[in-house]
Design an enzyme around this catalytic site. Sequence first.
Site, mmCIF file in Angstrom:
data_model
loop_
_atom_site.group_PDB
_atom_site.id
_atom_site.type_symbol
_atom_site.label_atom_id
_atom_site.label_comp_id
_atom_site.label_asym_id
_atom_site.label_seq_id
_atom_site.Cartn_x
_atom_site.Cartn_y
_atom_site.Cartn_z
ATOM 1 N N TYR A 1 62.280 23.225 -11.847
ATOM 2 C CA TYR A 1 62.611 21.792 -11.844
ATOM 3 C C TYR A 1 62.221 21.197 -10.499
ATOM 4 C CZ TYR A 1 65.279 17.516 -11.344
ATOM 5 O OH TYR A 1 65.630 16.214 -11.106
ATOM 6 N N GLU B 1 60.553 13.013 -12.075
ATOM 7 C CA GLU B 1 60.927 14.398 -12.363
ATOM 8 C C GLU B 1 59.808 15.137 -13.074
ATOM 9 O OE1 GLU B 1 65.771 14.323 -13.240
ATOM 10 O OE2 GLU B 1 64.368 14.700 -14.861
#
Length: 376
Positions: free
Chosen positions: A101, A189
């Site tokens: 991530y 993201e």
Amino acid sequence: MKIHEYQARQLFREYGIPVPDDILCYTVEEVEAAAKKMNRMTVVKAQVLVGGRGKAGGVKLARTTEDAVSAAKQILGMDIKGCTVEKVLVADAVDIKKEYYVGLTIDRNTKSVLFMASAEGGVEIEEVAKVNPDAIHKIPIDPDLGMTDFMARKIAFKLFSDIAQVKQAADIFKKLYRIFMDTDASIVEINPLVVTNNDALSAIDGKMNFDDNALYRQAEIEKLNEPTEDEKKEIAAKASGLTYIRLDGNIGCMVNGAGLAMATMDVIKHFGGSPANFLDIGGSSNPQKVIDAMNLLMSDKNVKVIMINIFGGITRCDDVAKGLVTALDQLNVKIPIVIRLSGTNAEEGLKIIKAKNLPTVNSLSEAAQKAISLVN
Ligand code: GDP
Ligand code: MN
């Protein structure tokens, strides 16, 4: 403002971040053609402005064109968290060794951009934050220095040990920071950023939100806007001089002034009710604004009662009352209304309202309680 994954991927590509090829499709036929063209394993992905599509069945791997077609049949038209899937992305699928991530957001505490990175990628980051918060590295980026080489490498070393991968990651991190700054983003993201079987890094999902107040200088980003039905209403409201935000409750609020509108919602909550919206009609007594506002409130099926809360300052309550009466005369309002007027010329205003047999109350608390009782 949010954008779709396919749009974020395109931005990533423009900045040189490695992203697998993809084709956006609106129909099963388009998916079939796209899968044939790709001629290898693909992944069919719902394009909706919410996360967790994988869990909801909106992301499906397809080994063959037939697989892709059957995935498209399942996904197109599907409902994911209240959004209907109208288009899918057919993307080149990668073989994944590990998922990571990476995200950037703005951190109020450090007054800087916060870089977040975790080896626990793929799953929703909110879940990681709850269960295993230490697994998320949080690094504030000095606004004067920006994303320096050494900082990018330092973060990359937290996730990777292989030097070739550290180099690739550091390069991606610097580019991601540039996208964030260049576009006035509020969130960027990549989840997951993956290491493929060939040990290459690849961004296989992208999410971006932007600061609405900066859109005036982001013409290219604003063009990407595909507003939801609720957002379309908010944009139309803005065009008629109203500030409207839809919420989930059932008491429609019409208020003059943003602060008073917030206070109104608080008081409704305080007495156990639930506001259907934030609506600031501004400081004028123009009946057209009231008509627009009433139409807006009545277009929301959840609204069971309308609570009008006006504080007369420079705008006088009797003017507002006249505007209200003119507006209500022109509308066919079938749901109950509660009106609270206070401030300059409130008495004169209330007389006008009462003469029209419209219900009035004496205080904000009373208005909220009355509105709540009318809902129940
Ligand atoms: P999200 O659920 O909305 O976050 O959608 P993602 O695009 O992140 O996909 C969800 C999950 O599907 C990922 O975490 C991967 O595990 C899997 N996935 C997505 N694309 C691929 C791919 O190209 N290959 C493989 N093997 N898995 C994928
Ligand atoms: Mn994802």
